[in-house]
Design a protein around this motif. Structure first.
Motif, PDB file in Angstrom:
ATOM      1  N   GLN A  88     -38.842  23.475  18.791  1.00  0.00           N
ATOM      2  CA  GLN A  88     -39.013  24.512  17.772  1.00  0.00           C
ATOM      3  C   GLN A  88     -37.671  24.871  17.138  1.00  0.00           C
ATOM      4  N   LEU A  89     -36.634  24.929  17.953  1.00  0.00           N
ATOM      5  CA  LEU A  89     -35.297  25.236  17.438  1.00  0.00           C
ATOM      6  C   LEU A  89     -34.775  24.111  16.553  1.00  0.00           C
ATOM      7  N   ASP A  90     -35.046  22.873  16.937  1.00  0.00           N
ATOM      8  CA  ASP A  90     -34.625  21.725  16.111  1.00  0.00           C
ATOM      9  C   ASP A  90     -35.254  21.797  14.725  1.00  0.00           C
ATOM     10  N   MET A  91     -36.544  22.091  14.693  1.00  0.00           N
ATOM     11  CA  MET A  91     -37.242  22.170  13.404  1.00  0.00           C
ATOM     12  C   MET A  91     -36.707  23.328  12.565  1.00  0.00           C
ATOM     13  N   HIS A  92     -36.491  24.465  13.198  1.00  0.00           N
ATOM     14  CA  HIS A  92     -35.987  25.616  12.449  1.00  0.00           C
ATOM     15  C   HIS A  92     -34.600  25.352  11.892  1.00  0.00           C
ATOM     16  N   GLN A  93     -33.734  24.719  12.680  1.00  0.00           N
ATOM     17  CA  GLN A  93     -32.368  24.460  12.212  1.00  0.00           C
ATOM     18  C   GLN A  93     -32.364  23.540  10.998  1.00  0.00           C
ATOM     19  N   LEU A  94     -33.228  22.529  10.993  1.00  0.00           N
ATOM     20  CA  LEU A  94     -33.247  21.618   9.852  1.00  0.00           C
ATOM     21  C   LEU A  94     -33.757  22.321   8.592  1.00  0.00           C
ATOM     22  N   THR A  95     -34.847  23.083   8.719  1.00  0.00           N
ATOM     23  CA  THR A  95     -35.357  23.786   7.534  1.00  0.00           C
ATOM     24  C   THR A  95     -34.336  24.789   7.021  1.00  0.00           C
ATOM     25  N   GLU A  96     -33.605  25.436   7.931  1.00  0.00           N
ATOM     26  CA  GLU A  96     -32.607  26.411   7.521  1.00  0.00           C
ATOM     27  C   GLU A  96     -31.471  25.757   6.749  1.00  0.00           C
ATOM     28  N   GLN A  97     -31.030  24.575   7.204  1.00  0.00           N
ATOM     29  CA  GLN A  97     -29.943  23.879   6.513  1.00  0.00           C
ATOM     30  C   GLN A  97     -30.362  23.457   5.103  1.00  0.00           C
ATOM     31  N   ILE A  98     -31.579  22.930   4.981  1.00  0.00           N
ATOM     32  CA  ILE A  98     -32.069  22.534   3.658  1.00  0.00           C
ATOM     33  C   ILE A  98     -32.219  23.766   2.766  1.00  0.00           C
ATOM     34  N   GLU A  99     -32.737  24.825   3.344  1.00  0.00           N
ATOM     35  CA  GLU A  99     -32.916  26.061   2.589  1.00  0.00           C
ATOM     36  C   GLU A  99     -31.581  26.598   2.086  1.00  0.00           C
ATOM     37  N   ARG A 100     -30.574  26.568   2.938  1.00  0.00           N
ATOM     38  CA  ARG A 100     -29.256  27.073   2.546  1.00  0.00           C
ATOM     39  C   ARG A 100     -28.683  26.301   1.362  1.00  0.00           C
ATOM     40  N   ILE A 101     -28.766  24.975   1.441  1.00  0.00           N
ATOM     41  CA  ILE A 101     -28.215  24.150   0.362  1.00  0.00           C
ATOM     42  C   ILE A 101     -28.966  24.405  -0.939  1.00  0.00           C
ATOM     43  N   ALA A 102     -30.300  24.389  -0.873  1.00  0.00           N
ATOM     44  CA  ALA A 102     -31.099  24.610  -2.078  1.00  0.00           C
ATOM     45  C   ALA A 102     -30.863  26.001  -2.647  1.00  0.00           C
ATOM     46  N   MET A 103     -30.774  26.999  -1.755  1.00  0.00           N
ATOM     47  CA  MET A 103     -30.522  28.362  -2.202  1.00  0.00           C
ATOM     48  C   MET A 103     -29.173  28.484  -2.903  1.00  0.00           C
ATOM     49  N   MET A 104     -28.148  27.823  -2.354  1.00  0.00           N
ATOM     50  CA  MET A 104     -26.826  27.893  -2.966  1.00  0.00           C
ATOM     51  C   MET A 104     -26.817  27.248  -4.347  1.00  0.00           C
ATOM     52  N   VAL A 105     -27.507  26.107  -4.487  1.00  0.00           N
ATOM     53  CA  VAL A 105     -27.583  25.458  -5.799  1.00  0.00           C
ATOM     54  C   VAL A 105     -28.244  26.388  -6.810  1.00  0.00           C
ATOM     55  N   LEU A 106     -29.355  27.005  -6.408  1.00  0.00           N
ATOM     56  CA  LEU A 106     -30.064  27.896  -7.333  1.00  0.00           C
ATOM     57  C   LEU A 106     -29.202  29.097  -7.720  1.00  0.00           C
ATOM     58  N   LEU A 107     -28.477  29.658  -6.758  1.00  0.00           N
ATOM     59  CA  LEU A 107     -27.655  30.825  -7.061  1.00  0.00           C
ATOM     60  C   LEU A 107     -26.414  30.467  -7.866  1.00  0.00           C
ATOM     61  N   LEU A 108     -25.904  29.259  -7.687  1.00  0.00           N
ATOM     62  CA  LEU A 108     -24.821  28.800  -8.567  1.00  0.00           C
ATOM     63  C   LEU A 108     -25.308  28.734 -10.012  1.00  0.00           C
ATOM     64  N   LEU A 109     -26.513  28.223 -10.195  1.00  0.00           N
ATOM     65  CA  LEU A 109     -27.095  28.175 -11.533  1.00  0.00           C
ATOM     66  C   LEU A 109     -27.359  29.582 -12.068  1.00  0.00           C
ATOM     67  N   PHE A 110     -27.778  30.476 -11.169  1.00  0.00           N
ATOM     68  CA  PHE A 110     -28.002  31.861 -11.578  1.00  0.00           C
ATOM     69  C   PHE A 110     -26.689  32.508 -12.021  1.00  0.00           C
ATOM     70  N   GLY A 111     -25.626  32.270 -11.284  1.00  0.00           N
ATOM     71  CA  GLY A 111     -24.319  32.778 -11.698  1.00  0.00           C
ATOM     72  C   GLY A 111     -23.894  32.198 -13.036  1.00  0.00           C
ATOM     73  N   GLY A 112     -24.184  30.906 -13.228  1.00  0.00           N
ATOM     74  CA  GLY A 112     -23.875  30.297 -14.523  1.00  0.00           C
ATOM     75  C   GLY A 112     -24.694  30.894 -15.649  1.00  0.00           C
ATOM     76  N   ALA A 113     -25.950  31.228 -15.365  1.00  0.00           N
ATOM     77  CA  ALA A 113     -26.798  31.856 -16.376  1.00  0.00           C
ATOM     78  C   ALA A 113     -26.246  33.229 -16.762  1.00  0.00           C
ATOM     79  N   LEU A 114     -25.708  33.960 -15.793  1.00  0.00           N
ATOM     80  CA  LEU A 114     -25.085  35.253 -16.109  1.00  0.00           C
ATOM     81  C   LEU A 114     -23.916  35.070 -17.055  1.00  0.00           C
TER      82      LEU A 114
END
Length: 438
Positions: free
Chosen positions: A285-311
């Motif tokens: 369960q921890l292995d699965m959570h860690q992988l989803t968290e890493q993917i989520e972090r990267i995707a979230m950062m990309v989206l927020l970089l674009l959001f900062g650029g939109a500002l």
């Protein structure tokens, strides 16, 4: 003497370099921000604003100019976050044990939708149909950016009533907000065609899409749980230690439920809860959570970089002073008041209720709902102002909650006799660093 340097670097090479720095930030920044009253989303927005302010960066990140990409990318980030949220909840599902979630979903969220609709229609001056869309988009607590105040990884013990309440709310409310988005779409279509809308909306968008989403999510979660933990030993997926199975469950759950036209967000969260329940104490369960968290972090950062650029590119330019005051009212009055109303009579003390009511973080989910609604309605006038309004809500929410989450959650821990510095040597499990590890 000449050098074989290319004056115009290959965009692919620049993408590789940028991706490398981004991944390094994902791994490193949470450690730096652990004790600071600062969150990873704030840093990402700032970096995005700086990058898109550099002369020569010509890409336009305004969501109004990229409606399809905005909808699909925000959708991807949300479903990954929902799987991660469901996998890390230790509490066994039950109507009594989950009472805080039902209150926030069944009382707080509808009140919040109604209040925001009134503000957007009566005060801001939007049409009532668009005001309802804004209300439905801004009412749900975000499962991505709310990671600061969510529970820790599976079996970590970081699951008090506040963290559980905000995690379960963020997981469930995306599915239960969708009927109101569809209600706005149905009203907009009825205004132009004159066709009846109520029966179809109630039977299809409410009863079918919620009911089928829950049932399908449960069935898919049971299937993945059996394949992972209960088939003969030599073919158990858990023996591989490969957390990619969680990503597979996310895509299969969302894709299949969308094929039968029910709420994929709700289905993914139910799939995650069911998957976790298949073998609650297994280390996989921890292995699965860690992988989803890493993917989520990267995707979230990309989206927020674009959001900062939109500002930087003028996202907030269409706003008026009325819009700004309305945004502050939504974040500082509507969510706290409706949150406290929903929690009246609950077993939590007033400190916990105030924390639950305050941390109604708005973010990526609001981006998705607005993009989805506008794409379905087509040709909505004043879309730039709507994006500016929602963008300001997200920006203020990220700043307000990001700057206060560390001190407030530390005070809450001390209030309950916990030492927030006990695990300081352990890297924080959440997206941002500070609060999710406290």
């Amino acid at each position: 003497m000449t050098f074989p340097f290319n004056v115009s670097p290959d965009p692919y090479i620049l993408l590789l370099i940028g991706s490398g720095f981004l991944i390094a930030l994902v791994a490193w920044l949470p450690l730096v921000l652990r004790r600071l009253p600062l969150s990873l989303p704030i840093v990402c927005i700032g970096l995005g604003a700086l990058i898109f302010a550099i002369p020569g960066v010509s890409f336009d990140p305004l969501p109004v100019n990229h409606p399809e990409f905005t909808e699909r990318f925000s959708e991807f980030v949300v479903i990954i976050a929902l799987m991660g949220a469901g996998l890390k909840i230790d509490r066994i599902f039950g109507f009594r044990d989950w009472s805080v979630a039902w209150r926030l979903i069944g009382i707080t969220m509808p009140l919040c939708i109604g209040a925001i609709t009134l503000i957007a229609g009566w005060w801001v001056g939007l049409s009532w149909t668009i005001a309802l869309l804004i209300g439905a988009a801004l009412a749900p607590t975000d499962p991505v950016l709310a990671a600061d105040v969510q529970v820790g990884p599976p079996k970590s013990g970081e699951e008090d009533e506040v963290r559980f309440g905000l995690t379960s709310e963020a997981g469930l409310n995306d599915g239960f907000a969708f009927p109101f988005v569809h209600l706005a779409i149905a009203l907009a279509l009825a205004a132009s065609t004159g066709e009846p809308w109520f029966t179809k909306w109630l039977t299809y968008n409410v009863l079918w899409e919620i009911g089928a989403g829950v049932v399908a999510g449960y069935a898919i979660g049971k299937a993945f749980g059996w394949l992972t933990f209960h088939v003969p030993a030599e073919s158990k997926l858990a023996k591989t230690g490969d957390g990619l199975i969680a990503l597979s469950a996310t895509f299969v759950s969302y894709g299949l439920t969308e094929l039968i036209h029910c709420y994929g967000f709700l289905a993914v969260f139910v799939t995650a809860l069911t998957f976790r329940h298949s073998h609650r104490d297994h280390e996989f369960q921890l292995d699965m959570h860690q992988l989803t968290e890493q993917i989520e972090r990267i995707a979230m950062m990309v989206l927020l970089l674009l959001f900062g650029g939109a500002l930087t590119s003028g996202l907030l330019a269409p706003l008026t002073w009325i819009d700004v005051v309305a945004v502050l009212a939504i974040l500082l009055v509507v969510r706290p008041v409706t949150g406290l109303i929903g929690l009246l009579g609950h077993q939590t003390d007033w400190t916990e209720r105030m924390t639950l009511a305050f941390f109604g973080i708005r973010g990526v989910g609001s981006v998705y709902y607005l993009a989805y609604g506008l794409n379905q309605m087509e040709g909505v006038e004043g879309a730039e102002r709507l994006w500016a309004f929602v963008g300001l809500v997200i920006l203020v929410s990220i700043l307000m909650h990001g700057l206060t989450v560390t001190p407030i959650m530390r005070l809450l821990d001390r209030h309950h006799g916990r030492d927030p510095d006990a695990d300081e040597a352990t890297p924080p499990p959440g997206l941002q660093g500070p609060a999710s590890a406290l």
